[in-house]
Motif scaffolding. Structure first.
Motif, PDB file in Angstrom:
ATOM      1  N   LEU A  96       0.824  -1.205   0.000  1.00 31.10           N
ATOM      2  CA  LEU A  96       0.000   0.000   0.000  1.00 31.10           C
ATOM      3  C   LEU A  96       0.866   1.266   0.000  1.00 31.10           C
ATOM      4  CD1 LEU A  96      -2.790  -0.964   2.558  1.00 31.10           C
ATOM      5  CD2 LEU A  96      -3.053  -0.699   0.088  1.00 31.10           C
ATOM      6  N   ARG A  97       1.987   1.219   0.730  1.00 30.12           N
ATOM      7  CA  ARG A  97       2.868   2.381   0.802  1.00 30.12           C
ATOM      8  C   ARG A  97       3.472   2.667  -0.568  1.00 30.12           C
ATOM      9  NH1 ARG A  97       5.523   1.340   5.350  1.00 30.12           N
ATOM     10  NH2 ARG A  97       4.239   2.791   6.542  1.00 30.12           N
ATOM     11  N   GLN A  98       3.863   1.632  -1.287  1.00 29.72           N
ATOM     12  CA  GLN A  98       4.427   1.823  -2.621  1.00 29.72           C
ATOM     13  C   GLN A  98       3.378   2.378  -3.580  1.00 29.72           C
ATOM     14  OE1 GLN A  98       6.071  -1.958  -3.800  1.00 29.72           O
ATOM     15  NE2 GLN A  98       7.519  -2.023  -2.102  1.00 29.72           N
ATOM     16  N   GLU A  99       2.155   1.842  -3.494  1.00 27.79           N
ATOM     17  CA  GLU A  99       1.080   2.318  -4.366  1.00 27.79           C
ATOM     18  C   GLU A  99       0.719   3.763  -4.047  1.00 27.79           C
ATOM     19  OE1 GLU A  99      -2.055  -0.495  -3.821  1.00 27.79           O
ATOM     20  OE2 GLU A  99      -1.145  -2.003  -5.136  1.00 27.79           O
ATOM     21  N   GLN A 100       0.674   4.083  -2.748  1.00 27.21           N
ATOM     22  CA  GLN A 100       0.327   5.445  -2.346  1.00 27.21           C
ATOM     23  C   GLN A 100       1.409   6.433  -2.776  1.00 27.21           C
ATOM     24  OE1 GLN A 100      -2.374   6.533  -1.523  1.00 27.21           O
ATOM     25  NE2 GLN A 100      -2.468   7.863   0.263  1.00 27.21           N
ATOM     26  N   TYR A 101       2.658   6.016  -2.689  1.00 25.02           N
ATOM     27  CA  TYR A 101       3.755   6.887  -3.126  1.00 25.02           C
ATOM     28  C   TYR A 101       3.604   7.226  -4.607  1.00 25.02           C
ATOM     29  CZ  TYR A 101       8.434   8.433  -4.413  1.00 25.02           C
ATOM     30  OH  TYR A 101       9.485   9.163  -4.906  1.00 25.02           O
ATOM     31  N   TYR A 102       3.291   6.212  -5.418  1.00 24.52           N
ATOM     32  CA  TYR A 102       3.128   6.431  -6.858  1.00 24.52           C
ATOM     33  C   TYR A 102       1.915   7.313  -7.136  1.00 24.52           C
ATOM     34  CZ  TYR A 102       2.675   5.393 -11.831  1.00 24.52           C
ATOM     35  OH  TYR A 102       2.577   5.501 -13.204  1.00 24.52           O
ATOM     36  N   LEU A 103       0.833   7.084  -6.411  1.00 16.91           N
ATOM     37  CA  LEU A 103      -0.386   7.878  -6.562  1.00 16.91           C
ATOM     38  C   LEU A 103      -0.121   9.336  -6.189  1.00 16.91           C
ATOM     39  CD1 LEU A 103      -3.418   7.604  -7.228  1.00 16.91           C
ATOM     40  CD2 LEU A 103      -3.825   7.227  -4.800  1.00 16.91           C
ATOM     41  N   ASN A 104       0.589   9.534  -5.085  1.00 16.65           N
ATOM     42  CA  ASN A 104       0.971  10.893  -4.662  1.00 16.65           C
ATOM     43  C   ASN A 104       1.718  11.618  -5.764  1.00 16.65           C
ATOM     44  OD1 ASN A 104      -0.130  10.864  -2.152  1.00 16.65           O
ATOM     45  ND2 ASN A 104       1.775  10.795  -1.025  1.00 16.65           N
ATOM     46  N   LYS A 105       2.662  10.916  -6.342  1.00 18.89           N
ATOM     47  CA  LYS A 105       3.522  11.510  -7.361  1.00 18.89           C
ATOM     48  C   LYS A 105       2.701  11.974  -8.565  1.00 18.89           C
ATOM     49  CE  LYS A 105       7.751  10.526  -9.976  1.00 18.89           C
ATOM     50  NZ  LYS A 105       8.767   9.496 -10.284  1.00 18.89           N
ATOM     51  N   ILE A 106       1.769  11.136  -9.012  1.00 22.73           N
ATOM     52  CA  ILE A 106       0.943  11.473 -10.173  1.00 22.73           C
ATOM     53  C   ILE A 106       0.046  12.668  -9.879  1.00 22.73           C
ATOM     54  CG2 ILE A 106      -0.955  10.660 -11.629  1.00 22.73           C
ATOM     55  CD1 ILE A 106       0.233   7.855 -11.421  1.00 22.73           C
ATOM     56  N   ILE A 107      -0.633  12.628  -8.716  1.00 18.70           N
ATOM     57  CA  ILE A 107      -1.584  13.691  -8.377  1.00 18.70           C
ATOM     58  C   ILE A 107      -0.866  15.018  -8.150  1.00 18.70           C
ATOM     59  CG2 ILE A 107      -3.229  14.470  -6.621  1.00 18.70           C
ATOM     60  CD1 ILE A 107      -4.127  11.601  -6.318  1.00 18.70           C
ATOM     61  N   GLN A 108       0.273  14.981  -7.469  1.00 22.12           N
ATOM     62  CA  GLN A 108       0.974  16.224  -7.164  1.00 22.12           C
ATOM     63  C   GLN A 108       1.606  16.848  -8.400  1.00 22.12           C
ATOM     64  OE1 GLN A 108       3.542  15.173  -3.917  1.00 22.12           O
ATOM     65  NE2 GLN A 108       1.881  15.166  -2.441  1.00 22.12           N
ATOM     66  N   GLU A 109       1.923  16.037  -9.399  1.00 20.43           N
ATOM     67  CA  GLU A 109       2.430  16.595 -10.653  1.00 20.43           C
ATOM     68  C   GLU A 109       1.327  17.331 -11.406  1.00 20.43           C
ATOM     69  OE1 GLU A 109       4.159  13.373 -12.797  1.00 20.43           O
ATOM     70  OE2 GLU A 109       6.021  13.367 -11.624  1.00 20.43           O
ATOM     71  N   LYS A 110       0.093  16.818 -11.290  1.00 24.52           N
ATOM     72  CA  LYS A 110      -1.035  17.442 -11.991  1.00 24.52           C
ATOM     73  C   LYS A 110      -1.590  18.634 -11.231  1.00 24.52           C
ATOM     74  CE  LYS A 110      -5.542  16.478 -14.058  1.00 24.52           C
ATOM     75  NZ  LYS A 110      -6.593  15.457 -14.320  1.00 24.52           N
ATOM     76  N   TYR A 111      -1.650  18.522  -9.896  1.00 22.11           N
ATOM     77  CA  TYR A 111      -2.245  19.584  -9.085  1.00 22.11           C
ATOM     78  C   TYR A 111      -1.168  20.175  -8.181  1.00 22.11           C
ATOM     79  CZ  TYR A 111      -6.500  17.103 -10.453  1.00 22.11           C
ATOM     80  OH  TYR A 111      -7.505  16.493 -11.162  1.00 22.11           O
ATOM     81  N   LYS A 112      -0.435  21.138  -8.680  1.00 19.91           N
ATOM     82  CA  LYS A 112       0.667  21.714  -7.910  1.00 19.91           C
ATOM     83  C   LYS A 112       0.165  22.807  -6.967  1.00 19.91           C
ATOM     84  CE  LYS A 112       4.181  20.852 -11.454  1.00 19.91           C
ATOM     85  NZ  LYS A 112       4.831  19.760 -10.727  1.00 19.91           N
ATOM     86  N   ASN A 113       0.760  22.842  -5.779  1.00 13.86           N
ATOM     87  CA  ASN A 113       0.527  23.926  -4.806  1.00 13.86           C
ATOM     88  C   ASN A 113      -0.931  24.059  -4.354  1.00 13.86           C
ATOM     89  OD1 ASN A 113       3.294  24.681  -5.088  1.00 13.86           O
ATOM     90  ND2 ASN A 113       2.762  25.801  -6.948  1.00 13.86           N
ATOM     91  N   ILE A 114      -1.649  22.936  -4.297  1.00 11.71           N
ATOM     92  CA  ILE A 114      -3.008  22.960  -3.735  1.00 11.71           C
ATOM     93  C   ILE A 114      -2.928  23.152  -2.223  1.00 11.71           C
ATOM     94  CG2 ILE A 114      -5.139  21.633  -3.364  1.00 11.71           C
ATOM     95  CD1 ILE A 114      -4.780  22.512  -6.223  1.00 11.71           C
ATOM     96  N   LEU A 115      -1.891  22.590  -1.620  1.00  6.70           N
ATOM     97  CA  LEU A 115      -1.690  22.710  -0.180  1.00  6.70           C
ATOM     98  C   LEU A 115      -0.529  23.647   0.095  1.00  6.70           C
ATOM     99  CD1 LEU A 115      -1.923  18.954   0.898  1.00  6.70           C
ATOM    100  CD2 LEU A 115      -3.765  20.613   0.756  1.00  6.70           C
ATOM    101  N   ARG A 116      -0.670  24.480   1.133  1.00  7.14           N
ATOM    102  CA  ARG A 116       0.461  25.311   1.544  1.00  7.14           C
ATOM    103  C   ARG A 116       0.417  25.528   3.049  1.00  7.14           C
ATOM    104  NH1 ARG A 116      -3.175  29.128  -0.510  1.00  7.14           N
ATOM    105  NH2 ARG A 116      -3.374  31.058   0.701  1.00  7.14           N
ATOM    106  N   TRP A 117       1.601  25.737   3.594  1.00  3.10           N
ATOM    107  CA  TRP A 117       1.754  25.940   5.035  1.00  3.10           C
ATOM    108  C   TRP A 117       2.069  27.408   5.290  1.00  3.10           C
ATOM    109  CZ3 TRP A 117       0.473  23.339   9.190  1.00  3.10           C
ATOM    110  CH2 TRP A 117       1.029  23.695  10.422  1.00  3.10           C
ATOM    111  N   ASP A 118       1.206  28.074   6.068  1.00  6.72           N
ATOM    112  CA  ASP A 118       1.415  29.470   6.444  1.00  6.72           C
ATOM    113  C   ASP A 118       1.353  29.512   7.967  1.00  6.72           C
ATOM    114  OD1 ASP A 118       1.613  32.205   6.595  1.00  6.72           O
ATOM    115  OD2 ASP A 118      -0.459  32.611   6.007  1.00  6.72           O
ATOM    116  N   THR A 119       2.477  29.205   8.612  1.00  8.16           N
ATOM    117  CA  THR A 119       2.543  29.006  10.056  1.00  8.16           C
ATOM    118  C   THR A 119       1.698  30.025  10.818  1.00  8.16           C
ATOM    119  OG1 THR A 119       4.812  28.219   9.758  1.00  8.16           O
ATOM    120  CG2 THR A 119       4.145  28.770  11.989  1.00  8.16           C
ATOM    121  N   PRO A 120       0.807  29.591  11.717  1.00  9.57           N
ATOM    122  CA  PRO A 120       0.536  28.213  12.135  1.00  9.57           C
ATOM    123  C   PRO A 120      -0.699  27.620  11.447  1.00  9.57           C
ATOM    124  CG  PRO A 120      -0.423  29.723  13.704  1.00  9.57           C
ATOM    125  CD  PRO A 120       0.122  30.576  12.585  1.00  9.57           C
TER     126      PRO A 120
END
Length: 462
Positions: A226-250
């Protein structure tokens, strides 16, 4: 393989420790944490790390104080700095409206983060082992938490490392016996009051007896797949949807506008990823409630444990329920000052004439001796070129998100705002009350430098 070598191999495989780090080891006094502390002390010189210990007394058991004294005595004998905190978890869970298990977890991680901020630790070392991973797998399975939950406990997340993650409880017990490691027994490990104990003492023995005696290994293999599959899924989604998440402390922000018309899976993916930054694995009901926020009015909120999820003008914002960002500094008007805020450095220099290098200038009449820098208060206003304006209305007109409104530093005299020390938009830049820009006999010209402090947080990696 010898347990010490096995742990060192785990550390290297998952990059759980770097040389010359300032390390905080969480220690309850139980067999897992005492074994972990023993191993960390043995590899201390090899990694040239500085070790300290954190012990949280949950005040739930009669033996809690003796456990605390046991860990304290051990650290004193070994010359290890120790930080101890007592939290009445029964009271804490009522205040936070959490289960006892959730309250204990929130209290522990809050304590660790508090020490990180105060002391400056680079690494938190926790004693979770392979059995904990399997138990958490089943607990999350029963909660309906999806792939994120089935991945269970990661070897590493942010500044947290778990060197015993590939070690079984039997191996830990054998190491403790062979090395004569002293530890305290937690009698609550046998009570069926807690779900984890029911999984450990009832479910797993039944599964081993009736289905698969090697269930722990089977679950570990499933998690790795599952970890390997999730890593690959993360990679695909994050390449398509860049900067959807951001950290602006806190605060953690989801740019929901860019995914509002996407498939439910995409929305769920980013919501789960954001919540993991707060150590929360949501169930499908939680995720659906947050997705509803996408279509509700600004200011709508949803709460999970101690985290508030709020819709603001520029995103879905996550932050801790007890977050207090108020600040207030007072100082003499005719002395140079330097003030450090979590996201900003403010330098105020008394000048003879205007010179380059400052963001703005303010002339302070001689009768005003005390200045202050603070964040907004109810009823604040500022005099601008077009007249007097409430700060609340000004910020709303400029569509400034709520979290930013509370972080904006204001320069005040006699509780009147004379300058907004924030570049709140490109047109207005830094806003100054023009009344105080007029030359006055005996006035003090103050040049103000406002420097942004870069803050970052390591994104959760599966």
């Amino acid at each position: 393989m010898d347990l010490l070598l096995k742990v060192k191999d785990t550390i290297e495989r998952f990059s759980l420790l770097e040389k010359n780090e300032k390390v905080l080891v969480a220690c309850s006094g139980g067999i897992d944490s005492m074994t972990l502390l023993d191993i960390m002390l043995k590899i201390k010189d090899e990694y040239n790390i500085c070790i300290s210990v954190a012990h949280l007394n949950h005040m739930l058991r009669e033996n809690a104080t003796s456990d605390e004294l046991f860990v304290k005595s051990f650290c004193e004998k070994k010359g290890i700095p120790i930080y101890i905190k007592r939290v009445d978890i029964k009271q804490f869970k009522e205040e936070k409206k959490l289960s006892e298990e959730e309250a204990g977890r929130v209290a522990r991680y809050s304590f660790f983060e508090e020490l990180k901020k105060k002391i400056g630790f680079d690494r938190l070392i926790l004693g979770h082992n392979k059995n904990d991973v399997v138990e958490t797998f089943f607990l999350n399975l029963f909660r309906g938490s999806g792939i994120d939950g089935l991945l269970s406990i990661p070897p590493k997340r942010g500044w947290i490392s778990r060197p015993l993650i590939d070690t079984t409880r039997d191996q830990i017990q054998e190491y403790a016996r062979t090395n004569n490691i002293k530890f305290v027994e937690d009698e609550t490990n046998k009570t069926l009051k807690y779900k984890r104990n029911r999984v450990r003492n009832e479910l797993l023995p039944y599964v081993k007896s009736h289905f698969n005696p090697q269930i722990s290994q089977a679950i570990s293999s499933t998690i790795e797949i599952l970890r390997q599959e999730q890593y690959y899924l993360n990679k695909i989604i994050q390449e398509k949807y860049k900067n959807i998440l951001r950290w602006d402390t806190p605060f953690f922000i989801i740019d929901f506008k860019r995914i509002i018309n996407e498939d439910q899976f995409i929305k769920s993916f980013f919501i789960r990823k954001a919540l993991k930054n707060f150590n929360i694995i949501p169930n499908i009901k939680n995720v659906n409630e947050i997705i509803k926020l996408f279509h509700l009015q600004t200011g709508s909120k949803f709460i999970i444990e101690d985290i508030i999820i709020e819709k603001q003008v520029d995103g879905i914002v996550l932050y801790k329920k007890d977050l207090d960002f108020n600040f207030y500094f007072t100082f003499e008007a005719f002395e140079n000052q330097k003030i450090i805020l979590p996201n900003k450095e403010i330098i105020l220099d008394v000048l003879q004439n205007r010179i380059e290098g400052y963001n703005l200038y303010v002339n302070i009449p001689k009768e005003f001796k005390i200045l202050s820098i603070r964040n907004r208060r109810d009823g604040d206003y500022i005099n601008l070129e077009f007249g007097r304006k409430k700060l609340k209305d000004l910020f709303n007109d400029l569509k400034i998100p709520s979290r930013i409104k509370n972080k904006i530093p204001l320069l005040t005299v006699d509780n009147e705002v004379i300058a907004i020390l924030e570049k709140i938009n490109s047109k207005n830049g830094y806003i100054v009350n023009v009344k105080y820009l007029k030359n006055n006999d005996g006035s003090s010209l103050i040049g103000i430098k406002v420097n942004d402090i870069k803050t970052s947080r390591e994104e959760y990696m599966l």
